[in-house]
Design a protein around this motif. Structure first.
Motif, PDB file in Angstrom:
ATOM      1  N   GLY A 119      -6.972 -17.820  -7.458  1.00  0.00           N
ATOM      2  CA  GLY A 119      -7.795 -18.906  -6.937  1.00  0.00           C
ATOM      3  C   GLY A 119      -8.657 -19.505  -8.030  1.00  0.00           C
ATOM      4  O   GLY A 119      -8.519 -19.163  -9.219  1.00  0.00           O
ATOM      5  N   PHE A 120      -9.554 -20.397  -7.621  1.00  0.00           N
ATOM      6  CA  PHE A 120     -10.439 -21.066  -8.577  1.00  0.00           C
ATOM      7  C   PHE A 120     -11.864 -21.101  -8.025  1.00  0.00           C
ATOM      8  O   PHE A 120     -12.072 -21.105  -6.809  1.00  0.00           O
ATOM      9  CB  PHE A 120      -9.956 -22.495  -8.847  1.00  0.00           C
ATOM     10  N   GLU A 121     -12.803 -21.127  -8.941  1.00  0.00           N
ATOM     11  CA  GLU A 121     -14.216 -21.185  -8.570  1.00  0.00           C
ATOM     12  C   GLU A 121     -14.865 -22.381  -9.260  1.00  0.00           C
ATOM     13  O   GLU A 121     -14.696 -22.580 -10.462  1.00  0.00           O
ATOM     14  CB  GLU A 121     -14.936 -19.904  -8.986  1.00  0.00           C
ATOM     15  N   ALA A 122     -15.613 -23.165  -8.500  1.00  0.00           N
ATOM     16  CA  ALA A 122     -16.317 -24.332  -9.041  1.00  0.00           C
ATOM     17  C   ALA A 122     -17.821 -24.109  -8.913  1.00  0.00           C
ATOM     18  O   ALA A 122     -18.300 -23.605  -7.891  1.00  0.00           O
ATOM     19  CB  ALA A 122     -15.910 -25.599  -8.298  1.00  0.00           C
ATOM     20  N   ARG A 123     -18.545 -24.487  -9.957  1.00  0.00           N
ATOM     21  CA  ARG A 123     -20.007 -24.343  -9.979  1.00  0.00           C
ATOM     22  C   ARG A 123     -20.652 -25.671 -10.364  1.00  0.00           C
ATOM     23  O   ARG A 123     -20.222 -26.319 -11.312  1.00  0.00           O
ATOM     24  CB  ARG A 123     -20.443 -23.275 -10.989  1.00  0.00           C
ATOM     25  N   ASN A 124     -21.681 -26.024  -9.642  1.00  0.00           N
ATOM     26  CA  ASN A 124     -22.432 -27.246  -9.927  1.00  0.00           C
ATOM     27  C   ASN A 124     -23.921 -26.898  -9.857  1.00  0.00           C
ATOM     28  O   ASN A 124     -24.425 -26.515  -8.804  1.00  0.00           O
ATOM     29  CB  ASN A 124     -22.090 -28.338  -8.907  1.00  0.00           C
ATOM     30  N   THR A 125     -24.604 -27.009 -10.990  1.00  0.00           N
ATOM     31  CA  THR A 125     -26.029 -26.670 -11.057  1.00  0.00           C
ATOM     32  C   THR A 125     -26.853 -27.934 -11.256  1.00  0.00           C
ATOM     33  O   THR A 125     -26.535 -28.766 -12.112  1.00  0.00           O
ATOM     34  CB  THR A 125     -26.309 -25.692 -12.212  1.00  0.00           C
ATOM     35  N   VAL A 126     -27.903 -28.065 -10.469  1.00  0.00           N
ATOM     36  CA  VAL A 126     -28.781 -29.233 -10.529  1.00  0.00           C
ATOM     37  C   VAL A 126     -30.193 -28.774 -10.874  1.00  0.00           C
ATOM     38  O   VAL A 126     -30.676 -27.768 -10.340  1.00  0.00           O
ATOM     39  CB  VAL A 126     -28.800 -29.983  -9.180  1.00  0.00           C
TER      40      VAL A 126
END
Length: 245
Positions: A119-126
């Motif tokens: 699978g894949f993991e996506a990260r978005n930090t603000v």
């Protein structure tokens, strides 16, 4: 050559040369002025103030069987989190994407052959700058409820730190001056002048670590936040010229 143009020579040239050599010898033998005595002192000072703003680093972590699924889920959740932040009155200039990444996830446990992607993991930090600390706890609660499940830190700051830094520097210099006068007096000397000044400053204050993963069902009320106090420390190294009293 006409007689009136013949250069005049001293009656005793050897005596003149000998006199010049004696003068040079006297100059060479003259004592060199001693260097001024110096005293080096390190002064320390500090200033404190209550913070009036905070910087939050929060975001969304999502997973999917494909990279597209992980990114789509992440984009949906991140959009919801940012919408909540804007609804709280945070200006656009105070909201910035700090990091976005997508990475494959591999099967765990012993296996033969190359690693198998599962699978894949996506990260978005603000990063969000909150200028009204009174709304900080409620904002954290709303971000978690809207889908934020990652937080890397909460840092309190001053919107105008210059005044506190100036106060710390002034205190450090005054401390160094007082030390120099006391030490010089004990040695039967007095401070004549300052030869050099070197300043160093460092900031310290409450940085509250936040769990890396957060769950929405754990945030049933506004998060209690205590900003504490910020401190700036300054160190002044002063070199003084001193002389007998």
């Amino acid at each position: 050559m006409p007689l009136d143009r013949v250069p005049h020579l001293p009656a005793h040239p050897l005596r003149a040369i000998s006199g010049a050599l004696c003068a040079l010898a006297l100059l060479a033998a003259a004592p060199v002025a001693a260097h001024a005595a110096t005293l080096t002192v390190v002064g320390e000072g500090s200033a404190t103030a209550e913070p009036d703003m905070a910087l939050i680093a929060t975001g969304v972590v999502t997973a999917g069987k494909t990279a597209g699924e992980a990114v789509a889920a992440n984009s949906k959740a991140a959009t919801a989190v940012i919408a909540v932040i804007k609804e709280a009155g945070i200006a656009q200039k105070d909201i910035a994407t700090a990091n976005f990444s997508i990475s494959p996830q591999y099967a765990s446990g012993a296996q033969s052959g190359p690693p198998r992607v599962v699978g894949f993991e996506a990260r978005n930090t603000v990063r969000v700058k909150v200028r009204d600390l009174a709304q900080l706890g409620a904002l954290l609660d709303k971000m978690v409820q809207s889908g934020a499940n990652q937080a890397s830190g909460l840092t309190f700051m001053l919107s105008e730190p210059d005044k506190m830094e100036e106060a710390a520097r002034e205190a450090a210099v005054k401390d160094a001056m007082a030390q120099a006068k006391s030490i010089a007096a004990a040695a039967g000397m007095r401070v004549a002048r300052i030869a050099s000044i070197d300043m160093r400053a460092d900031h310290s204050g409450p940085e509250m670590p936040v769990p890396m993963m957060m769950k929405a069902d754990a945030a049933r009320s506004a998060v209690p936040i205590e900003a504490g106090e910020l401190e700036v420390r300054a160190r002044a190294t002063l070199v003084f010229e001193i002389e007998p009293q």
